[in-house]
Design an enzyme around this catalytic site. Structure first.
Site, PDB file in Angstrom:
ATOM      1  CE1 TYR A 156      43.717  46.569  41.874  1.00  0.00           C
ATOM      2  CE2 TYR A 156      42.367  47.054  43.802  1.00  0.00           C
ATOM      3  CZ  TYR A 156      42.495  46.916  42.424  1.00  0.00           C
ATOM      4  OH  TYR A 156      41.408  47.134  41.620  1.00  0.00           O
ATOM      5  CE  LYS A 163      38.410  48.339  40.860  1.00  0.00           C
ATOM      6  NZ  LYS A 163      37.615  48.738  39.692  1.00  0.00           N
TER       7      LYS A 163
HETATM    8  P1  NAD Z   1      40.915  46.926  30.419  1.00  0.00           P
HETATM    9  O1  NAD Z   1      42.227  47.616  30.274  1.00  0.00           O
HETATM   10  O2  NAD Z   1      40.487  46.074  29.306  1.00  0.00           O
HETATM   11  O3  NAD Z   1      39.761  47.971  30.751  1.00  0.00           O
HETATM   12  C1  NAD Z   1      39.981  49.144  31.491  1.00  0.00           C
HETATM   13  C2  NAD Z   1      39.254  50.235  30.747  1.00  0.00           C
HETATM   14  O4  NAD Z   1      39.288  51.463  31.448  1.00  0.00           O
HETATM   15  C3  NAD Z   1      39.860  50.503  29.351  1.00  0.00           C
HETATM   16  O5  NAD Z   1      38.878  50.300  28.373  1.00  0.00           O
HETATM   17  C4  NAD Z   1      40.263  51.958  29.436  1.00  0.00           C
HETATM   18  O6  NAD Z   1      40.101  52.613  28.194  1.00  0.00           O
HETATM   19  C5  NAD Z   1      39.280  52.443  30.467  1.00  0.00           C
HETATM   20  N1  NAD Z   1      39.624  53.761  31.022  1.00  0.00           N
HETATM   21  C6  NAD Z   1      40.652  54.124  31.848  1.00  0.00           C
HETATM   22  N2  NAD Z   1      40.630  55.453  32.052  1.00  0.00           N
HETATM   23  C7  NAD Z   1      39.550  55.942  31.369  1.00  0.00           C
HETATM   24  C8  NAD Z   1      39.009  57.240  31.174  1.00  0.00           C
HETATM   25  N3  NAD Z   1      39.564  58.333  31.713  1.00  0.00           N
HETATM   26  N4  NAD Z   1      37.879  57.355  30.418  1.00  0.00           N
HETATM   27  C9  NAD Z   1      37.328  56.276  29.836  1.00  0.00           C
HETATM   28  N5  NAD Z   1      37.799  55.019  29.976  1.00  0.00           N
HETATM   29  C10 NAD Z   1      38.908  54.870  30.723  1.00  0.00           C
HETATM   30  O7  NAD Z   1      41.018  46.104  31.798  1.00  0.00           O
HETATM   31  P2  NAD Z   1      39.915  45.274  32.609  1.00  0.00           P
HETATM   32  O8  NAD Z   1      40.713  44.357  33.450  1.00  0.00           O
HETATM   33  O9  NAD Z   1      38.880  44.746  31.690  1.00  0.00           O
HETATM   34  O10 NAD Z   1      39.285  46.375  33.586  1.00  0.00           O
HETATM   35  C11 NAD Z   1      37.904  46.678  33.638  1.00  0.00           C
HETATM   36  C12 NAD Z   1      37.423  46.807  35.069  1.00  0.00           C
HETATM   37  O11 NAD Z   1      37.506  45.536  35.699  1.00  0.00           O
HETATM   38  C13 NAD Z   1      38.211  47.775  35.946  1.00  0.00           C
HETATM   39  O12 NAD Z   1      37.315  48.474  36.788  1.00  0.00           O
HETATM   40  C14 NAD Z   1      39.071  46.847  36.783  1.00  0.00           C
HETATM   41  O13 NAD Z   1      39.412  47.424  38.025  1.00  0.00           O
HETATM   42  C15 NAD Z   1      38.099  45.706  36.963  1.00  0.00           C
HETATM   43  N6  NAD Z   1      38.696  44.440  37.404  1.00  0.00           N
HETATM   44  C16 NAD Z   1      39.734  43.882  36.690  1.00  0.00           C
HETATM   45  C17 NAD Z   1      40.293  42.677  37.116  1.00  0.00           C
HETATM   46  C18 NAD Z   1      41.457  42.051  36.376  1.00  0.00           C
HETATM   47  O14 NAD Z   1      42.178  41.252  36.983  1.00  0.00           O
HETATM   48  N7  NAD Z   1      41.656  42.330  35.090  1.00  0.00           N
HETATM   49  C19 NAD Z   1      39.773  42.039  38.256  1.00  0.00           C
HETATM   50  C20 NAD Z   1      38.718  42.617  38.941  1.00  0.00           C
HETATM   51  C21 NAD Z   1      38.184  43.826  38.500  1.00  0.00           C
HETATM   52  O1  0WE Z   2      41.811  46.980  38.896  1.00  0.00           O
HETATM   53  C1  0WE Z   2      42.765  46.383  38.448  1.00  0.00           C
HETATM   54  C2  0WE Z   2      43.851  47.135  37.699  1.00  0.00           C
HETATM   55  C3  0WE Z   2      43.418  48.488  37.257  1.00  0.00           C
HETATM   56  C4  0WE Z   2      44.555  49.368  36.781  1.00  0.00           C
HETATM   57  C5  0WE Z   2      45.619  48.908  36.022  1.00  0.00           C
HETATM   58  C6  0WE Z   2      46.610  49.784  35.601  1.00  0.00           C
HETATM   59  C7  0WE Z   2      47.822  49.339  34.833  1.00  0.00           C
HETATM   60  C8  0WE Z   2      48.414  50.451  34.002  1.00  0.00           C
HETATM   61  C9  0WE Z   2      44.494  50.702  37.111  1.00  0.00           C
HETATM   62  N1  0WE Z   2      45.453  51.573  36.726  1.00  0.00           N
HETATM   63  C10 0WE Z   2      46.483  51.140  35.969  1.00  0.00           C
HETATM   64  N2  0WE Z   2      47.428  52.058  35.596  1.00  0.00           N
HETATM   65  C11 0WE Z   2      48.415  51.780  34.707  1.00  0.00           C
HETATM   66  O2  0WE Z   2      49.273  52.629  34.413  1.00  0.00           O
HETATM   67  N3  0WE Z   2      42.853  45.024  38.663  1.00  0.00           N
HETATM   68  C12 0WE Z   2      41.888  44.394  39.516  1.00  0.00           C
HETATM   69  C13 0WE Z   2      43.953  44.180  38.129  1.00  0.00           C
HETATM   70  C14 0WE Z   2      45.023  44.140  39.162  1.00  0.00           C
HETATM   71  O3  0WE Z   2      45.921  45.138  39.256  1.00  0.00           O
HETATM   72  C15 0WE Z   2      46.746  44.831  40.343  1.00  0.00           C
HETATM   73  C16 0WE Z   2      46.355  43.623  40.903  1.00  0.00           C
HETATM   74  C17 0WE Z   2      45.244  43.172  40.150  1.00  0.00           C
HETATM   75  C18 0WE Z   2      44.442  41.943  40.378  1.00  0.00           C
HETATM   76  C19 0WE Z   2      47.819  45.558  40.845  1.00  0.00           C
HETATM   77  C20 0WE Z   2      48.528  45.039  41.945  1.00  0.00           C
HETATM   78  C21 0WE Z   2      48.131  43.851  42.522  1.00  0.00           C
HETATM   79  C22 0WE Z   2      47.048  43.115  42.018  1.00  0.00           C
END
Ligand code: NAD
Ligand code: 0WE
Length: 262
Positions: A156, A163
């Site tokens: 991560y 974060k």
């Molecule tokens: P997702 O890919 O559906 O959403 C990520 C969004 O970020 C996308 O809509 C993308 O367009 C947007 N984004 C990235 N760069 C951008 C930019 N320059 N301008 C505008 N938008 C931009 O994935 P998600 O998992 O729904 O992620 C949403 C949030 O939830 C993130 O902050 C992520 O860290 C957080 N989160 C995700 C998880 C997980 O496991 N999926 C867990 C905890 C927190």
């Molecule tokens: O916040 C995240 C992931 C956000 C994210 C994902 C990507 C994938 C594609 C940010 N940047 C990028 N850039 C890319 O090019 N999460 C909470 C999901 C997540 O990501 C991990 C996790 C978990 C959970 C990465 C490593 C280990 C655990």
């Protein structure tokens, strides 16, 4: 009758119907909230428009949070539909893919570190700053975090550092925006969910299984569950909560499987 009747929410971060932001938009719409959605780029426009249809929203605006001029244009566009609004959701994170695989210190780079912090933390402040003139009294702001802010989770890496910044940002924004108009600022820290952002991560399936096994509820969480908590936190039912990080992780963050004592 819903607990968000007469409220208006701008939601930043829908990329598909698996996005956490979509779970939030859908949950809020089901509680009577009017919704506006943004999309990052033209590639995502069609998918976000489809989501708009489902939650009865025809306010679909571009927004690249890496650009101040794009953010300014987003609110110029929004103003054509709404004079004011009540809820801002930031569900955005980005780090270059090379940053999310390998030893943190070895893969870290100055520009990519700055980019991750810019898009994943500062952009929440930037959106709040631009939204502020349109925000009603007692508005609510919400962002999405992950446990990697508190614990060093393999791969991560810089996202965890970003974060941690985002969570401190929540507290500083809550302190800065609370007095004048009673604006509340909170985060939901979600457990892992298979979204587009997760699909770029190596062995994400293993991480999901491990998280389920190591949680109190012995399962993963859904975007519907995150959406419902987000809707609550942004409603007047949560009028006493600000500057908080609320875990929606099936009871993972506090749970210790312990040694095998049998
Ligand atoms: P997702 O890919 O559906 O959403 C990520 C969004 O970020 C996308 O809509 C993308 O367009 C947007 N984004 C990235 N760069 C951008 C930019 N320059 N301008 C505008 N938008 C931009 O994935 P998600 O998992 O729904 O992620 C949403 C949030 O939830 C993130 O902050 C992520 O860290 C957080 N989160 C995700 C998880 C997980 O496991 N999926 C867990 C905890 C927190
Ligand atoms: O916040 C995240 C992931 C956000 C994210 C994902 C990507 C994938 C594609 C940010 N940047 C990028 N850039 C890319 O090019 N999460 C909470 C999901 C997540 O990501 C991990 C996790 C978990 C959970 C990465 C490593 C280990 C655990």
């Amino acid at each position: 009758m819903g607990f968000l009747d007469k409220k208006k929410a701008l939601i930043v971060g829908v990329a598909s119907n698996r996005s956490i932001a979509w779970g939030i938009a859908d949950a809020m719409a089901k509680q009577g909230c009017e919704i506006a959605l943004t999309y990052q780029n033209e590639k995502l426009k069609k998918r976000v428009e489809k989501c708009g249809e489902i939650c009865n929203s025809n306010i679909i605006i571009p927004c690249d949070v890496a650009s101040d001029s794009s953010i300014a244009q987003t609110f110029t566009q929004l103003k054509k539909h709404w004079d004011n609004f009540d809820i801002l959701v930031h569900s955005v994170a980005f780090a270059h893919r090379t940053q999310l695989d390998g030893n943190y210190v070895e893969v870290a780079e100055r520009e990519k570190f700055a980019q991750a912090h810019d898009i994943s933390s500062y952009s929440f402040t930037a959106l709040a700053k631009a939204a502020n003139p349109m925000l009603n009294k007692n508005s609510a702001l919400l962002t999405l975090s992950y446990l990697g802010s508190m614990r060093a989770i393999p791969n991560y890496n810089v996202m965890g550092v970003a974060k941690a910044s985002l969570e401190a940002n929540v507290r500083y924004m809550a302190a800065a925006m609370g007095a004048e108009k009673g604006i509340r600022v909170n985060a939901v820290s979600a457990g892992p969910i298979k979204t587009l952002a997760a699909s770029g991560i190596k062995n994400f399936g293993k991480l999901l299984d491990y998280a389920a096994k190591s949680s109190a509820l012995k399962r993963n969480v859904t975007i519907e569950e995150v959406g419902n908590v987000a809707a609550f936190l942004c409603s007047d039912l949560a009028s006493g909560i600000t500057g908080e990080i609320t875990y929606v992780d099936a009871g993972y963050n506090f749970y210790d499987t312990g040694p095998n004592l049998s």
